[in-house]
Write an enzyme that holds these catalytic residues in place. Structure first.
Site, PDB file in Angstrom:
ATOM      1  N   MET A  21     -12.429   3.618   0.379  1.00 10.63           N
ATOM      2  CA  MET A  21     -12.989   3.929   1.699  1.00 10.63           C
ATOM      3  C   MET A  21     -13.756   5.234   1.536  1.00 10.63           C
ATOM      4  O   MET A  21     -13.317   6.307   1.966  1.00 10.63           O
ATOM      5  CB  MET A  21     -11.865   4.042   2.727  1.00 10.63           C
ATOM      6  CG  MET A  21     -11.275   2.680   3.085  1.00 10.63           C
ATOM      7  SD  MET A  21      -9.638   2.790   3.789  1.00 10.63           S
ATOM      8  CE  MET A  21      -8.670   2.881   2.282  1.00 10.63           C
TER       9      MET A  21
ATOM     10  N   HIS B 269      -8.827   0.177  -3.096  1.00  8.82           N
ATOM     11  CA  HIS B 269      -9.617  -0.005  -1.865  1.00  8.82           C
ATOM     12  C   HIS B 269     -10.330   1.313  -1.598  1.00  8.82           C
ATOM     13  O   HIS B 269      -9.709   2.279  -1.151  1.00  8.82           O
ATOM     14  CB  HIS B 269      -8.656  -0.383  -0.721  1.00  8.82           C
ATOM     15  CG  HIS B 269      -9.326  -0.507   0.606  1.00  8.82           C
ATOM     16  ND1 HIS B 269      -8.603  -0.508   1.788  1.00  8.82           N
ATOM     17  CD2 HIS B 269     -10.632  -0.629   0.968  1.00  8.82           C
ATOM     18  CE1 HIS B 269      -9.442  -0.637   2.806  1.00  8.82           C
ATOM     19  NE2 HIS B 269     -10.672  -0.694   2.338  1.00  8.82           N
TER      20      HIS B 269
ATOM     21  N   HIS C 164      -1.720  -1.779  -3.901  1.00 10.80           N
ATOM     22  CA  HIS C 164      -2.938  -1.487  -3.138  1.00 10.80           C
ATOM     23  C   HIS C 164      -3.097   0.027  -3.046  1.00 10.80           C
ATOM     24  O   HIS C 164      -2.278   0.714  -2.448  1.00 10.80           O
ATOM     25  CB  HIS C 164      -2.809  -2.113  -1.754  1.00 10.80           C
ATOM     26  CG  HIS C 164      -4.025  -1.984  -0.893  1.00 10.80           C
ATOM     27  ND1 HIS C 164      -5.099  -2.845  -0.973  1.00 10.80           N
ATOM     28  CD2 HIS C 164      -4.350  -1.087   0.068  1.00 10.80           C
ATOM     29  CE1 HIS C 164      -6.017  -2.497  -0.095  1.00 10.80           C
ATOM     30  NE2 HIS C 164      -5.592  -1.416   0.555  1.00 10.80           N
TER      31      HIS C 164
ATOM     32  N   ASP D 249      -6.066  -6.429   5.680  1.00 15.57           N
ATOM     33  CA  ASP D 249      -5.536  -5.087   5.428  1.00 15.57           C
ATOM     34  C   ASP D 249      -5.423  -4.328   6.743  1.00 15.57           C
ATOM     35  O   ASP D 249      -6.434  -4.049   7.387  1.00 15.57           O
ATOM     36  CB  ASP D 249      -6.475  -4.358   4.463  1.00 15.57           C
ATOM     37  CG  ASP D 249      -5.979  -2.972   4.083  1.00 15.57           C
ATOM     38  OD1 ASP D 249      -4.824  -2.637   4.422  1.00 15.57           O
ATOM     39  OD2 ASP D 249      -6.749  -2.228   3.441  1.00 15.57           O
ATOM     40  N   GLY D 250      -4.157  -4.006   7.097  1.00 19.17           N
ATOM     41  CA  GLY D 250      -3.914  -3.191   8.276  1.00 19.17           C
ATOM     42  C   GLY D 250      -2.974  -3.864   9.263  1.00 19.17           C
ATOM     43  O   GLY D 250      -3.246  -4.967   9.739  1.00 19.17           O
ATOM     44  N   GLY D 251      -1.843  -3.225   9.496  1.00 23.25           N
ATOM     45  CA  GLY D 251      -0.923  -3.694  10.525  1.00 23.25           C
ATOM     46  C   GLY D 251      -0.152  -4.952  10.176  1.00 23.25           C
ATOM     47  O   GLY D 251       0.398  -5.624  11.061  1.00 23.25           O
TER      48      GLY D 251
ATOM     49  N   GLY E 213      -0.082   2.515   9.451  1.00 20.94           N
ATOM     50  CA  GLY E 213       0.770   2.489  10.636  1.00 20.94           C
ATOM     51  C   GLY E 213       0.067   2.160  11.942  1.00 20.94           C
ATOM     52  O   GLY E 213       0.627   2.363  13.017  1.00 20.94           O
TER      53      GLY E 213
ATOM     54  N   SER F 186       0.857  -1.189   0.000  1.00 28.34           N
ATOM     55  CA  SER F 186       0.000   0.000   0.000  1.00 28.34           C
ATOM     56  C   SER F 186       0.888   1.233   0.000  1.00 28.34           C
ATOM     57  O   SER F 186       1.809   1.343   0.814  1.00 28.34           O
ATOM     58  CB  SER F 186      -0.863   0.017   1.262  1.00 28.34           C
ATOM     59  OG  SER F 186      -1.304   1.340   1.524  1.00 28.34           O
TER      60      SER F 186
ATOM     61  N   MET G 219     -10.734  -6.092   7.366  1.00 22.46           N
ATOM     62  CA  MET G 219      -9.882  -5.022   7.887  1.00 22.46           C
ATOM     63  C   MET G 219      -9.334  -5.444   9.245  1.00 22.46           C
ATOM     64  O   MET G 219     -10.093  -5.852  10.134  1.00 22.46           O
ATOM     65  CB  MET G 219     -10.673  -3.718   8.039  1.00 22.46           C
ATOM     66  CG  MET G 219     -11.162  -3.094   6.748  1.00 22.46           C
ATOM     67  SD  MET G 219      -9.875  -2.699   5.551  1.00 22.46           S
ATOM     68  CE  MET G 219      -8.829  -1.568   6.472  1.00 22.46           C
TER      69      MET G 219
ATOM     70  N   GLY H 116       1.609  -1.698   4.187  1.00 23.17           N
ATOM     71  CA  GLY H 116       1.940  -0.306   3.911  1.00 23.17           C
ATOM     72  C   GLY H 116       3.213   0.106   4.604  1.00 23.17           C
ATOM     73  O   GLY H 116       4.302   0.094   4.016  1.00 23.17           O
ATOM     74  N   SER H 117       3.104   0.437   5.885  1.00 21.52           N
ATOM     75  CA  SER H 117       4.289   0.950   6.570  1.00 21.52           C
ATOM     76  C   SER H 117       5.394  -0.100   6.676  1.00 21.52           C
ATOM     77  O   SER H 117       6.576   0.249   6.636  1.00 21.52           O
ATOM     78  CB  SER H 117       3.923   1.534   7.936  1.00 21.52           C
ATOM     79  OG  SER H 117       2.968   0.746   8.567  1.00 21.52           O
TER      80      SER H 117
ATOM     81  N   ASP I 190      -5.212   3.031  -1.734  1.00 21.62           N
ATOM     82  CA  ASP I 190      -6.220   3.418  -0.739  1.00 21.62           C
ATOM     83  C   ASP I 190      -6.851   4.747  -1.113  1.00 21.62           C
ATOM     84  O   ASP I 190      -6.176   5.779  -1.168  1.00 21.62           O
ATOM     85  CB  ASP I 190      -5.554   3.544   0.644  1.00 21.62           C
ATOM     86  CG  ASP I 190      -5.206   2.197   1.242  1.00 21.62           C
ATOM     87  OD1 ASP I 190      -6.109   1.347   1.335  1.00 21.62           O
ATOM     88  OD2 ASP I 190      -4.031   1.995   1.602  1.00 21.62           O
TER      89      ASP I 190
ATOM     90  N   MET J 120      -9.527   7.471   0.050  1.00 21.42           N
ATOM     91  CA  MET J 120     -10.292   7.946   1.221  1.00 21.42           C
ATOM     92  C   MET J 120     -10.890   9.307   0.892  1.00 21.42           C
ATOM     93  O   MET J 120     -10.233  10.149   0.272  1.00 21.42           O
ATOM     94  CB  MET J 120      -9.365   8.082   2.425  1.00 21.42           C
ATOM     95  CG  MET J 120      -8.609   6.808   2.753  1.00 21.42           C
ATOM     96  SD  MET J 120      -7.652   6.992   4.253  1.00 21.42           S
ATOM     97  CE  MET J 120      -6.757   5.430   4.269  1.00 21.42           C
TER      98      MET J 120
ATOM     99  N   GLY K  12      -8.636   4.127   7.646  1.00 20.47           N
ATOM    100  CA  GLY K  12      -8.414   5.577   7.721  1.00 20.47           C
ATOM    101  C   GLY K  12      -6.950   5.970   7.741  1.00 20.47           C
ATOM    102  O   GLY K  12      -6.588   6.995   7.167  1.00 20.47           O
ATOM    103  N   PHE K  13      -6.119   5.148   8.359  1.00 21.62           N
ATOM    104  CA  PHE K  13      -4.715   5.545   8.503  1.00 21.62           C
ATOM    105  C   PHE K  13      -3.799   4.335   8.392  1.00 21.62           C
ATOM    106  O   PHE K  13      -4.184   3.233   8.791  1.00 21.62           O
ATOM    107  CB  PHE K  13      -4.487   6.228   9.865  1.00 21.62           C
ATOM    108  CG  PHE K  13      -5.329   7.462  10.037  1.00 21.62           C
ATOM    109  CD1 PHE K  13      -4.903   8.682   9.520  1.00 21.62           C
ATOM    110  CD2 PHE K  13      -6.569   7.394  10.644  1.00 21.62           C
ATOM    111  CE1 PHE K  13      -5.695   9.821   9.629  1.00 21.62           C
ATOM    112  CE2 PHE K  13      -7.384   8.521  10.758  1.00 21.62           C
ATOM    113  CZ  PHE K  13      -6.938   9.736  10.246  1.00 21.62           C
TER     114      PHE K  13
HETATM  115  C1  DX5 Z   1      -6.002   1.584   6.190  1.00 20.24           C
HETATM  116  C2  DX5 Z   1      -5.655   1.203   4.770  1.00 20.24           C
HETATM  117  C3  DX5 Z   1      -4.537   0.242   4.690  1.00 20.24           C
HETATM  118  C4  DX5 Z   1      -3.222   0.826   5.122  1.00 20.24           C
HETATM  119  C5  DX5 Z   1      -2.290  -0.254   5.501  1.00 20.24           C
HETATM  120  O1  DX5 Z   1      -7.161   2.319   6.202  1.00 20.24           O
HETATM  121  O2  DX5 Z   1      -6.772   0.615   4.152  1.00 20.24           O
HETATM  122  O3  DX5 Z   1      -4.412  -0.260   3.367  1.00 20.24           O
HETATM  123  O4  DX5 Z   1      -2.601   1.547   4.134  1.00 20.24           O
HETATM  124  O5  DX5 Z   1      -1.171   0.345   6.053  1.00 20.24           O
HETATM  125  P1  DX5 Z   1      -0.351  -0.398   7.192  1.00 20.24           P
HETATM  126  O6  DX5 Z   1       0.199  -1.620   6.566  1.00 20.24           O
HETATM  127  O7  DX5 Z   1       0.665   0.584   7.598  1.00 20.24           O
HETATM  128  O8  DX5 Z   1      -1.337  -0.715   8.293  1.00 20.24           O
HETATM  129 ZN    ZN Z   2      -6.397  -0.490   2.250  1.00 21.37          ZN
END
Ligand code: DX5
Ligand code: ZN
Length: 226
Positions: free
Chosen positions: A71, A69, A36, A179-181, A148, A12, A140, A201-202, A38, A40, A145-146
């Site tokens: 959102m 994705h 990916h 998706d996430g963390g 990290g 991401s 999820m 992502g991060s 995102d 928003m 939303g964010f």
């Molecule tokens: C969160 C996003 C994720 C996010 C993942 O709302 O949908 O795709 O970018 O980032 P990390 O891997 O840092 O959680």
């Molecule tokens: Zn995502």
């Protein structure tokens, strides 16, 4: 059991350098499956990423097929535009859609695979009747939303439930994305629970060596997914 099922690692770009996305995407292209993206709208989630026009530019420059994705509120009319713009797959949120069945059809008829995402508070039972009609379910593992944020292990029973449902299907089996963390610490738990597609992502873009990180994530997931 299911050892041969494909593992997908989708970086991401939420935490990449937005001013140099072409290079940021190129860096990971050779070792990744999808990009990916995102989207928003600062309504469905309290953050904004890209306007549609900017997203189209990113889709065009991406050397990887794009896993969008969304959102966003009211995805019903906008999701098909992302399909038409060339995304390989378009995922919308179950919680935001007014007509889930119609939106599935509209994305597909515009040439993309279809994903449905569910937030941590949404039960799998809400979407189980759609699973046979889609290409990907996204569970999820953070509140959307964010980037990290910390991985929510408490979502793993839902991932297991979804995997059981998917494996019981007779026809094509949709991808199960988390998706996430996702990181080298958390990916094994997600893979053991039945996910076969991992957004990172991060973990990727804050790494000193994004390519090695993706390769490591893939190796860890492969070893744990059955
Ligand atoms: C969160 C996003 C994720 C996010 C993942 O709302 O949908 O795709 O970018 O980032 P990390 O891997 O840092 O959680
Ligand atoms: Zn995502």
């Amino acid at each position: 059991m299911n050892k041969s099922a494909q593992i997908f690692i989708n970086p991401s770009i939420l935490n990449a350098n937005f001013d140099d996305l072409e290079n940021e995407i190129s860096k990971v292209a050779a070792v990744s499956d999808f990009l990916h993206l995102d989207i928003m709208d600062n309504k469905f989630v309290p953050n904004f990423t890209f306007a549609f026009e900017r997203a189209v530019e990113i889709i065009k420059i991406s050397k990887l097929p794009v896993d969008a994705h969304l959102m966003i509120e009211n995805p019903d009319s906008i999701a098909p535009r992302y399909a038409h713009a060339g995304c390989a797959s378009v995922t919308f949120h179950y919680e935001a859609a007014k007509s889930v069945g119609q939106t599935i059809n509209d994305i597909r008829s515009n040439g993309a695979k279809v994903g449905i995402a569910i937030k941590p508070g949404t039960d799998f039972s809400k979407v189980e009747d759609f699973i046979a009609d889609i290409d990907m379910l996204v569970v999820m593992t953070v509140e959307p939303g964010f980037g990290g944020q910390a991985f929510m292990s408490q979502q793993m029973p839902k991932v297991r439930q979804a995997r059981e449902w998917i494996n019981s299907l007779n026809g094509a089996k949709p991808i199960l994305q988390v998706d996430g963390g996702i990181s080298e610490i958390t990916i094994e738990e997600a893979a053991e629970s039945g996910a076969n597609c991992f957004v990172a992502g991060s973990a990727v873009y804050k790494s000193n060596n994004p390519v090695a990180t993706i390769e490591k994530l893939r190796e860890l997931a492969k070893a744990r997914f059955f």
